[in-house]
Scaffold this motif. Structure first.
Motif, PDB file in Angstrom:
ATOM      1  N   ILE A  11       0.833  -1.209   0.000  1.00  0.00           N
ATOM      2  CA  ILE A  11       0.000   0.000   0.000  1.00  0.00           C
ATOM      3  C   ILE A  11       0.868   1.259   0.000  1.00  0.00           C
ATOM      4  CG2 ILE A  11      -1.641   1.365   1.355  1.00  0.00           C
ATOM      5  CD1 ILE A  11      -2.871  -1.294   2.275  1.00  0.00           C
ATOM      6  N   ILE A  12       1.909   1.269   0.825  1.00  0.00           N
ATOM      7  CA  ILE A  12       2.821   2.419   0.864  1.00  0.00           C
ATOM      8  C   ILE A  12       3.505   2.600  -0.496  1.00  0.00           C
ATOM      9  CG2 ILE A  12       4.967   3.305   1.864  1.00  0.00           C
ATOM     10  CD1 ILE A  12       4.118   1.957   4.500  1.00  0.00           C
ATOM     11  N   SER A  13       3.917   1.499  -1.107  1.00  0.00           N
ATOM     12  CA  SER A  13       4.555   1.561  -2.424  1.00  0.00           C
ATOM     13  C   SER A  13       3.601   2.136  -3.458  1.00  0.00           C
ATOM     14  CB  SER A  13       5.002   0.159  -2.860  1.00  0.00           C
ATOM     15  OG  SER A  13       5.973  -0.362  -1.974  1.00  0.00           O
ATOM     16  N   MET A  14       2.348   1.738  -3.404  1.00  0.00           N
ATOM     17  CA  MET A  14       1.354   2.240  -4.352  1.00  0.00           C
ATOM     18  C   MET A  14       1.109   3.736  -4.157  1.00  0.00           C
ATOM     19  SD  MET A  14      -1.387  -0.916  -4.316  1.00  0.00           S
ATOM     20  CE  MET A  14      -2.570  -0.050  -5.371  1.00  0.00           C
ATOM     21  N   ILE A  15       1.055   4.160  -2.906  1.00  0.00           N
ATOM     22  CA  ILE A  15       0.842   5.591  -2.633  1.00  0.00           C
ATOM     23  C   ILE A  15       2.019   6.417  -3.141  1.00  0.00           C
ATOM     24  CG2 ILE A  15       0.658   7.322  -0.791  1.00  0.00           C
ATOM     25  CD1 ILE A  15      -0.885   5.203   0.830  1.00  0.00           C
TER      26      ILE A  15
ATOM     27  N   SER B 110       8.967   3.839 -10.553  1.00  0.00           N
ATOM     28  CA  SER B 110       7.886   3.312  -9.714  1.00  0.00           C
ATOM     29  C   SER B 110       7.918   1.791  -9.623  1.00  0.00           C
ATOM     30  CB  SER B 110       6.521   3.762 -10.260  1.00  0.00           C
ATOM     31  OG  SER B 110       6.180   3.066 -11.455  1.00  0.00           O
ATOM     32  N   VAL B 111       8.522   1.133 -10.610  1.00  0.00           N
ATOM     33  CA  VAL B 111       8.581  -0.341 -10.569  1.00  0.00           C
ATOM     34  C   VAL B 111       9.991  -0.865 -10.291  1.00  0.00           C
ATOM     35  CG1 VAL B 111       6.592  -0.616 -12.091  1.00  0.00           C
ATOM     36  CG2 VAL B 111       8.874  -0.507 -13.099  1.00  0.00           C
ATOM     37  N   ILE B 112      10.983   0.020 -10.320  1.00  0.00           N
ATOM     38  CA  ILE B 112      12.367  -0.404 -10.080  1.00  0.00           C
ATOM     39  C   ILE B 112      12.871   0.035  -8.704  1.00  0.00           C
ATOM     40  CG2 ILE B 112      14.757  -0.157 -10.847  1.00  0.00           C
ATOM     41  CD1 ILE B 112      13.096  -1.918 -12.657  1.00  0.00           C
ATOM     42  N   ILE B 113      12.683   1.296  -8.375  1.00  0.00           N
ATOM     43  CA  ILE B 113      13.251   1.847  -7.147  1.00  0.00           C
ATOM     44  C   ILE B 113      12.297   1.756  -5.958  1.00  0.00           C
ATOM     45  CG2 ILE B 113      14.225   3.891  -6.051  1.00  0.00           C
ATOM     46  CD1 ILE B 113      16.001   2.601  -8.174  1.00  0.00           C
TER      47      ILE B 113
ATOM     48  N   ILE C 147       2.607  -9.183  -9.412  1.00  0.00           N
ATOM     49  CA  ILE C 147       1.458  -8.335  -9.086  1.00  0.00           C
ATOM     50  C   ILE C 147       1.898  -7.124  -8.266  1.00  0.00           C
ATOM     51  CG2 ILE C 147       0.830  -9.581  -6.958  1.00  0.00           C
ATOM     52  CD1 ILE C 147      -2.105  -9.066  -7.728  1.00  0.00           C
ATOM     53  N   PHE C 148       2.940  -7.269  -7.442  1.00  0.00           N
ATOM     54  CA  PHE C 148       3.482  -6.144  -6.673  1.00  0.00           C
ATOM     55  C   PHE C 148       3.956  -5.046  -7.626  1.00  0.00           C
ATOM     56  CE2 PHE C 148       7.073  -4.848  -3.521  1.00  0.00           C
ATOM     57  CZ  PHE C 148       6.350  -3.728  -3.148  1.00  0.00           C
ATOM     58  N   LEU C 149       4.739  -5.428  -8.621  1.00  0.00           N
ATOM     59  CA  LEU C 149       5.263  -4.445  -9.575  1.00  0.00           C
ATOM     60  C   LEU C 149       4.146  -3.840 -10.415  1.00  0.00           C
ATOM     61  CD1 LEU C 149       8.512  -6.230 -10.842  1.00  0.00           C
ATOM     62  CD2 LEU C 149       8.258  -4.561  -9.005  1.00  0.00           C
ATOM     63  N   VAL C 150       3.204  -4.666 -10.829  1.00  0.00           N
ATOM     64  CA  VAL C 150       2.086  -4.181 -11.637  1.00  0.00           C
ATOM     65  C   VAL C 150       1.257  -3.159 -10.858  1.00  0.00           C
ATOM     66  CG1 VAL C 150      -0.173  -4.866 -12.555  1.00  0.00           C
ATOM     67  CG2 VAL C 150       1.874  -6.106 -13.240  1.00  0.00           C
ATOM     68  N   LEU C 151       1.024  -3.393  -9.581  1.00  0.00           N
ATOM     69  CA  LEU C 151       0.254  -2.452  -8.763  1.00  0.00           C
ATOM     70  C   LEU C 151       0.975  -1.116  -8.624  1.00  0.00           C
ATOM     71  CD1 LEU C 151      -1.067  -4.821  -5.937  1.00  0.00           C
ATOM     72  CD2 LEU C 151      -2.427  -3.691  -7.711  1.00  0.00           C
TER      73      LEU C 151
ATOM     74  N   TYR D  72      -0.845 -11.405 -14.528  1.00  0.00           N
ATOM     75  CA  TYR D  72      -1.020 -10.050 -14.005  1.00  0.00           C
ATOM     76  C   TYR D  72      -0.546  -9.005 -15.001  1.00  0.00           C
ATOM     77  CZ  TYR D  72      -1.513 -12.701  -9.683  1.00  0.00           C
ATOM     78  OH  TYR D  72      -1.916 -13.594  -8.737  1.00  0.00           O
ATOM     79  N   PHE D  73       0.564  -9.304 -15.681  1.00  0.00           N
ATOM     80  CA  PHE D  73       1.087  -8.334 -16.637  1.00  0.00           C
ATOM     81  C   PHE D  73       0.203  -8.267 -17.879  1.00  0.00           C
ATOM     82  CE2 PHE D  73       3.726  -6.699 -20.029  1.00  0.00           C
ATOM     83  CZ  PHE D  73       4.349  -5.620 -19.414  1.00  0.00           C
ATOM     84  N   VAL D  74      -0.294  -9.424 -18.332  1.00  0.00           N
ATOM     85  CA  VAL D  74      -1.200  -9.436 -19.482  1.00  0.00           C
ATOM     86  C   VAL D  74      -2.460  -8.636 -19.164  1.00  0.00           C
ATOM     87  CG1 VAL D  74      -2.648 -10.871 -20.974  1.00  0.00           C
ATOM     88  CG2 VAL D  74      -0.338 -11.641 -20.368  1.00  0.00           C
ATOM     89  N   LEU D  75      -3.004  -8.847 -17.960  1.00  0.00           N
ATOM     90  CA  LEU D  75      -4.192  -8.104 -17.536  1.00  0.00           C
ATOM     91  C   LEU D  75      -3.890  -6.614 -17.463  1.00  0.00           C
ATOM     92  CD1 LEU D  75      -7.095  -8.091 -16.425  1.00  0.00           C
ATOM     93  CD2 LEU D  75      -6.132  -8.422 -14.136  1.00  0.00           C
TER      94      LEU D  75
END
Length: 208
Positions: A7-11, A70-73, A93-97, A175-178
């Protein structure tokens, strides 16, 4: 702890994506509101046309990096800080979110009353960070379409449509296809006005 970290990563990803690069550059360099000029969009293409080639390129690169970082760092930093273990099957799914949050931030930025850009550069950064081969393939589609017809919008739309196709071809996880399918649709919808102009033959080209 895992859920809190995600959640923190997404924010953080959303806030990073929300930085209105085009708006900031227009205000800084020309003291204008980019939303009141050209197409009214805060993305790199409108900056390119309204302010100049170099600012437009810089805005594109920064918007790309918003998605890439956002997906690397961000996930890496949060995992380290909170000592989170993300099982391999959940890493996708973590990276996709995180990537989706950055794109949503760019399109619906909290800093401009939730009206931002079309998300093309930021989406490209997310794809480049998660699946470089798919990014390269879709980018080649963009280059070919733009070279042939000189429409940024058409190139972006067709490159976006190619994303889920290449995701399936290269065997990306579910997850990536979606993700690529959903944001391909979002990309098309965000270009509704461009599609109308393309069909009526009044869309602007970049000829040089």
């Amino acid at each position: 702890m895992l859920i809190s970290g995600i959640i923190i990563s997404m924010i953080l990803s959303y806030l990073l994506g929300s930085i209105p690069t085009g708006y900031i550059f227009a205000k800084t360099l020309k003291n204008i509101d980019i939303r009141e000029h050209g197409s009214g969009n805060v993305g790199a293409t409108n900056v390119f046309r309204t302010i100049g080639k170099i600012p437009g390129i810089i805005v594109f690169v920064i918007d790309f990096l918003k998605g890439f970082l956002s997906v690397i760092i961000i996930p890496l930093v949060i995992v380290k800080i909170f000592s989170i273990h993300v099982a391999y099957e959940y890493n996708g799914i973590f990276l996709v979110l995180c990537g989706a949050s950055a794109i949503i931030g760019h399109i619906w930025t909290v800093f401009l009353n939730f009206k931002g850009g079309k998300g093309v550069a930021t989406t490209a950064g997310v794809i480049g960070g998660i699946a470089p081969l798919i990014f390269i393939s879709s980018f080649l589609v963009w280059i070919i379409v733009f070279y042939l017809w000189k429409y940024v919008s058409l190139a972006s739309i067709l490159a976006g449509i190619s994303l889920p196709i290449f995701s399936v071809i290269y065997g990306a996880d579910f997850y990536f296809v979606l993700f690529s399918g959903v944001f391909s649709i979002v990309g098309i919808l965000s270009h509704r006005a461009n599609i109308k102009r393309l069909l009526s033959g009044v869309e602007n080209k970049i000829s040089k």
